[in-house]
Design a protein around this motif. Structure first.
Motif, PDB file in Angstrom:
ATOM      1  N   ASP A 176      -1.159  25.835   5.333  1.00  0.00           N
ATOM      2  CA  ASP A 176      -1.906  26.546   4.013  1.00  0.00           C
ATOM      3  C   ASP A 176      -1.704  27.969   3.458  1.00  0.00           C
ATOM      4  OD1 ASP A 176      -3.436  26.201   1.778  1.00  0.00           O
ATOM      5  OD2 ASP A 176      -5.235  26.326   3.104  1.00  0.00           O
ATOM      6  N   PHE A 177      -0.848  28.631   4.062  1.00  0.00           N
ATOM      7  CA  PHE A 177      -0.596  30.042   3.747  1.00  0.00           C
ATOM      8  C   PHE A 177      -0.776  30.579   2.068  1.00  0.00           C
ATOM      9  CE2 PHE A 177       1.524  34.830   3.125  1.00  0.00           C
ATOM     10  CZ  PHE A 177       0.649  35.404   4.509  1.00  0.00           C
ATOM     11  N   TRP A 178      -1.698  31.625   1.904  1.00  0.00           N
ATOM     12  CA  TRP A 178      -2.324  31.782   0.918  1.00  0.00           C
ATOM     13  C   TRP A 178      -3.003  33.049   1.009  1.00  0.00           C
ATOM     14  CZ3 TRP A 178      -6.822  32.597  -1.477  1.00  0.00           C
ATOM     15  CH2 TRP A 178      -6.884  32.808  -3.166  1.00  0.00           C
ATOM     16  N   PRO A 179      -2.516  33.349  -0.123  1.00  0.00           N
ATOM     17  CA  PRO A 179      -1.950  34.171  -1.028  1.00  0.00           C
ATOM     18  C   PRO A 179      -0.391  33.932  -1.077  1.00  0.00           C
ATOM     19  CG  PRO A 179      -3.803  35.751  -1.673  1.00  0.00           C
ATOM     20  CD  PRO A 179      -3.444  35.326   0.066  1.00  0.00           C
ATOM     21  N   VAL A 235       5.471  31.592   8.510  1.00  0.00           N
ATOM     22  CA  VAL A 235       4.894  30.548   7.509  1.00  0.00           C
ATOM     23  C   VAL A 235       4.083  30.704   6.102  1.00  0.00           C
ATOM     24  CG1 VAL A 235       3.806  29.725   9.991  1.00  0.00           C
ATOM     25  CG2 VAL A 235       2.859  31.710   8.812  1.00  0.00           C
ATOM     26  N   THR A 236       4.847  32.417   5.876  1.00  0.00           N
ATOM     27  CA  THR A 236       4.179  33.034   4.854  1.00  0.00           C
ATOM     28  C   THR A 236       5.819  32.593   3.965  1.00  0.00           C
ATOM     29  OG1 THR A 236       6.511  34.373   5.595  1.00  0.00           O
ATOM     30  CG2 THR A 236       3.807  35.432   6.048  1.00  0.00           C
ATOM     31  N   ARG A 266      -3.281  26.617   9.156  1.00  0.00           N
ATOM     32  CA  ARG A 266      -2.014  28.365   9.496  1.00  0.00           C
ATOM     33  C   ARG A 266      -0.630  27.485   8.596  1.00  0.00           C
ATOM     34  NH1 ARG A 266      -6.032  32.185   8.957  1.00  0.00           N
ATOM     35  NH2 ARG A 266      -7.458  31.599   8.978  1.00  0.00           N
ATOM     36  N   ARG A 267      -0.646  26.742   9.494  1.00  0.00           N
ATOM     37  CA  ARG A 267       0.821  27.107   9.087  1.00  0.00           C
ATOM     38  C   ARG A 267       1.005  25.952   7.778  1.00  0.00           C
ATOM     39  NH1 ARG A 267       3.343  23.111  13.220  1.00  0.00           N
ATOM     40  NH2 ARG A 267       1.020  22.783  14.595  1.00  0.00           N
ATOM     41  N   PRO A 314     -11.365  22.300  10.602  1.00  0.00           N
ATOM     42  CA  PRO A 314     -10.736  22.409  11.427  1.00  0.00           C
ATOM     43  C   PRO A 314     -10.775  22.529  12.776  1.00  0.00           C
ATOM     44  CG  PRO A 314     -11.666  24.774  10.789  1.00  0.00           C
ATOM     45  CD  PRO A 314     -11.694  24.122   9.795  1.00  0.00           C
ATOM     46  N   ARG A 324      -2.848  24.819  15.152  1.00  0.00           N
ATOM     47  CA  ARG A 324      -3.081  25.946  13.915  1.00  0.00           C
ATOM     48  C   ARG A 324      -2.082  24.763  13.126  1.00  0.00           C
ATOM     49  NH1 ARG A 324      -6.376  28.350  14.710  1.00  0.00           N
ATOM     50  NH2 ARG A 324      -5.853  30.708  13.744  1.00  0.00           N
ATOM     51  N   LYS A 367     -12.570  37.677  -3.810  1.00  0.00           N
ATOM     52  CA  LYS A 367     -11.815  38.381  -3.850  1.00  0.00           C
ATOM     53  C   LYS A 367     -11.083  38.033  -5.286  1.00  0.00           C
ATOM     54  CE  LYS A 367     -10.809  39.835   0.750  1.00  0.00           C
ATOM     55  NZ  LYS A 367     -10.292  39.641   1.745  1.00  0.00           N
ATOM     56  N   ARG A 385       4.240  34.426  -1.198  1.00  0.00           N
ATOM     57  CA  ARG A 385       4.151  36.034  -1.150  1.00  0.00           C
ATOM     58  C   ARG A 385       5.306  35.415  -1.892  1.00  0.00           C
ATOM     59  NH1 ARG A 385       3.792  38.609   4.994  1.00  0.00           N
ATOM     60  NH2 ARG A 385       0.937  39.012   4.396  1.00  0.00           N
ATOM     61  N   ARG A 444     -12.713  39.351  -8.124  1.00  0.00           N
ATOM     62  CA  ARG A 444     -12.323  41.355  -9.227  1.00  0.00           C
ATOM     63  C   ARG A 444     -11.536  41.756 -10.014  1.00  0.00           C
ATOM     64  NH1 ARG A 444     -11.577  42.494  -2.253  1.00  0.00           N
ATOM     65  NH2 ARG A 444     -13.819  42.088  -1.779  1.00  0.00           N
ATOM     66  N   LYS A 475     -12.992  34.428   0.165  1.00  0.00           N
ATOM     67  CA  LYS A 475     -12.009  34.163   0.524  1.00  0.00           C
ATOM     68  C   LYS A 475     -11.490  33.972  -1.447  1.00  0.00           C
ATOM     69  CE  LYS A 475      -7.545  32.461   2.347  1.00  0.00           C
ATOM     70  NZ  LYS A 475      -6.711  31.541   3.053  1.00  0.00           N
TER      71      LYS A 475
END
Lengths: 371, 345
Positions: free
Chosen positions: B110-113, B138-139, B107-108, B96, B104, B226, B115, B229, B222
């Motif tokens: 590739d929002f992950w995980p 973005v979410t 960020r706009r 990036p 950004r 995570k 929702r 787990r 990430k």
């Protein structure tokens, strides 16, 4: 928020430590004043720690000085506080830029609730409770816009309730003020998740002490420090309502790390060139005395005090000093080299000093009386 | 905690391996941060984002075709278009730099995980006319949200849900529009690198190295730690709905490798090190990158179901690589690391 102490007794202790009085021109204490380590158990102190101050690999939160199990954390914790309901639980916020809030039962080490931030936001290290214990406020940054905000959470379940703009970028501390406002230390420093803690806007910083309405997040007022390169980091209020901040210096000119809110403006505490140099460029915490304040100057390794009128007080050696809190009517000061100093407010010396085998983090909350 | 321990051990191991002094000779050409970024911009980032913009436009057309002619053929074509665009995005997301950082855009997009409740709420509000496009955050947008709509095994398929299909079509067009909008910025950025003062070079060095550290940390924590787990649960992994978990992990690492090692005619971090006489350190990077690459190649197709040991190995090798970068390279290049745990509040 720093707990109140008797100013006279505490400052008397600090003054004695420094071998000097409370004056505009501070004197430096003999470093040996607190040097001897105590073999006994330290007073109960809720804090975060890691295994090394330079290359930490393990991170915990818990009640030092007791047998209660520590809570393992995935990364450094920062601000930490007992839940106001006195149910034995506490909440820890991740160090900035961080992704967790955890509430746990301290005596058993049992996790009770957790909030993990995702790609939307990051925590900025601090939290504050509404006095009724139902709502928790945490400083955050919106990762898309870079704007600072206050995250609003259910203080028991840690479910997110809301998020409000906080009046600038890079918020750090948030405190509940006695008159029912929320105070936010707006550091003014932009960081991005892609570059971690790298400061990206030092030439255009706009730090401030901001006050919000805690019911709806409305910005009530915003108070800039005299210099835009002084990042406002922490806040304290004394029993008389005086509000002060500690700062970190991102400029090239020396400045006091302490300022009082004087009407509409933040005014530097008194400091001559020697005190400015002695305090260095970074303050890790601030605590309210009765009508004065003490500031931990971490990089410089000194604790400095100012009166409520802004006059310089004393300064004494406390290597790598971080957290400042109280135990009874005494001041407890920790360092990331594992030092824990107890200043004898009633006497004329540093009462006790413990050397712990951990790197203590920047903030602490004393054990409740019954613990 | 285990991962932190492994990072520490890895750092010690790396330090031991690097105990031999770096050669004083500098047979390789000196590469400045701006030269490195300029080459990366010209050869990888500008063309990569242009290609991603085209792929996203193609995706928008394919999704639109599903809405107009619902059927397995059109849905398969849209899914294929998503796979291509998402893989390109994942490769670029490792680097990036320049306009990607400033705008950004990642960020706009590739929002992950994801929702799902917010996506569902947004698509219902948009379909009902109660939620304006500009109020959709973005979410509920981006390629991962599109993956949910195109591939989720539980929700109704787009072929039977006109509202969701309309929303997906808008999402794809929105992504393509955002990517188109930043394309001119790449040329401006590359041109700006021709005349850089010393202070900006130092800042660029800091960003260059820190972004690579952040990229490795993102892949390691990430996208691997995570999700792992929850053993036997694949739903924590990126691109699990499309079955592209492994290819996305490899694509992200490919992007990182390009930044670290470059390729023929393209300098990477190792060229910067060699140009400064840090030959031993550069060799260690090459060796560790190979180990990390091998470890990631060894991941099974569905890492979340049967990849425990392979994931642990990949995490370990990435931790060593991150330690090399954050401790050794950063120290030699005089870069202040933004991802340390020992620097203030």
């Amino acid at each position: 928020m720093a707990t109140e102490l008797s100013r006279r007794r505490l400052l008397a202790g600090l003054a004695a430590l420094s071998c000097g009085g409370f004056s505009a021109r501070p004197a430096l204490a003999r470093a040996t004043a607190c040097a001897r380590a105590d073999a006994g158990a330290p007073p109960g102190l809720l804090s975060c720690w890691s295994d090394s101050p330079t290359r930490p690999t393990e991170f915990h939160a818990g009640l030092l000085g007791t047998a209660s199990p520590a809570l393992a954390l995935p990364a450094r914790g920062h601000d930490i506080a007992w839940h106001p309901s006195a149910d034995g639980s506490a909440v820890v916020a991740a160090r900035r830029p961080g992704d967790f809030l955890v509430r746990w039962h301290v005596a058993t080490g049992t996790e009770l609730a957790r909030f993990e931030a995702d790609d939307e936001s990051r925590f900025e290290g601090h939290l504050a409770f509404r006095p009724d214990g139902r709502v928790l406020y945490a400083t955050e940054t919106d990762l898309i816009t870079g704007d600072g905000r206050i995250g609003v959470f259910d203080a028991l379940s840690l479910e997110r309730l809301d998020a409000w703009p906080c009046g600038g970028i890079g918020p750090h501390a948030v405190e509940w003020i006695a008159d029912g406002r929320l105070a936010v230390a707006v550091g003014g420093i932009l960081t991005l998740p892609e570059t971690g803690r790298v400061k990206r806007n030092l030439s255009s910083m706009d730090p401030a002490l901001a006050f919000l309405d805690p019911t709806d997040g409305r910005l009530l007022s915003r108070h800039r420090p005299p210099d835009a390169f002084m990042s406002v980091r922490h806040i304290a209020q004394d029993a008389h309502g005086n509000i002060a901040v500690s700062m970190q210096n991102e400029g090239r000119a020396g400045r006091p790390l302490f300022a009082l809110l004087d009407g509409e403006r933040l005014r530097y505490g008194g400091a001559d060139a020697g005190l400015i140099e002695r305090c260095g460029d970074y303050a890790g915490d601030i605590i309210a005395l009765d009508d004065g304040f003490a500031v931990s100057c971490t990089h410089a390794g000194v604790t400095a005090s100012w009166g409520a009128d802004g006059r310089a007080g004393t300064v004494f050696d406390t290597r790598r000093v971080c957290a400042m809190t109280t135990h009874g009517d005494r001041l407890l000061v920790t360092g990331d080299a594992g030092d824990l100093w107890q200043l004898d407010a009633a006497g004329s010396r540093c009462a006790r000093h413990w050397q712990l085998p951990v790197a203590l983090d920047n903030h602490a909350d004393p054990a409740p009386a019954q613990t | 905690m285990k991962q932190r321990l492994s990072l520490a051990l890895a750092s010690l191991l790396a330090a031991a391996l690097l105990s031999a002094p770096a050669s004083a000779a500098a047979p390789a050409p000196f590469v400045s941060p701006s030269a490195w970024m300029s080459a990366l911009g010209r050869q990888v980032l500008a063309p990569g984002y242009a290609e991603l913009a085209r792929s996203s436009a193609a995706l928008a057309q394919r999704v639109d075709a599903v809405c107009k002619q619902p059927g397995d053929d059109t849905l398969d074509a849209a899914r294929g278009a998503w796979r291509q665009a998402a893989l390109e995005l994942r490769r670029l997301s490792a680097l990036p730099y320049g306009p990607a950082l400033e705008t950004r855009i990642l960020r706009r997009l590739d929002f992950w995980p994801t929702r799902p409740p917010q996506i569902e709420s947004s698509l219902r509000g948009r379909a009902a006319g109660t939620l304006a496009d500009e109020r959709i955050g973005v979410t509920a947008k981006g390629l991962p949200a599109l993956e949910y709509l195109l591939f989720d095994p539980v929700r109704a398929p787009l072929t039977t849900d006109a509202a969701a299909c309309g929303y997906a079509s808008w999402l794809a067009a929105d992504a393509a529009h955002d990517l188109d909008a930043i394309l001119p910025a790449w040329q401006d950025w590359i041109a700006s690198l021709d005349e850089i003062d010393e202070e900006t070079e130092a800042s660029m060095m800091s960003d260059s190295v820190n972004i690579l550290i952040g990229g490795i940390d993102t892949l390691r924590v990430k996208y691997l730690e995570k999700p792992a787990r929850k053993p036997t649960d694949r739903s924590g992994f990126d691109a699990w709905r499309s079955g592209e978990e492994r290819s996305h992990l490899l694509a992200l690492f490919d992007g990182l490798r390009l930044g670290l090692q470059g390729r023929e005619g393209l300098p990477g971090l190792t060229a910067m090190l060699r140009g400064r006489g840090l030959l031993v350190l550069a060799d260690r990077f090459d060796a560790q990158i190979a180990l990390a690459g091998d470890a990631l190649q060894a991941l099974p197709a569905i890492p979340g179901e049967d990849g425990g040991a392979a994931i642990a190995r990949a995490i370990e090798t990435l931790a060593v690589l991150q330690g090399l970068l954050a401790h050794d390279a950063a120290e030699h290049l005089k870069v202040r690391v933004g991802f340390g745990d020992n620097d203030g509040d």
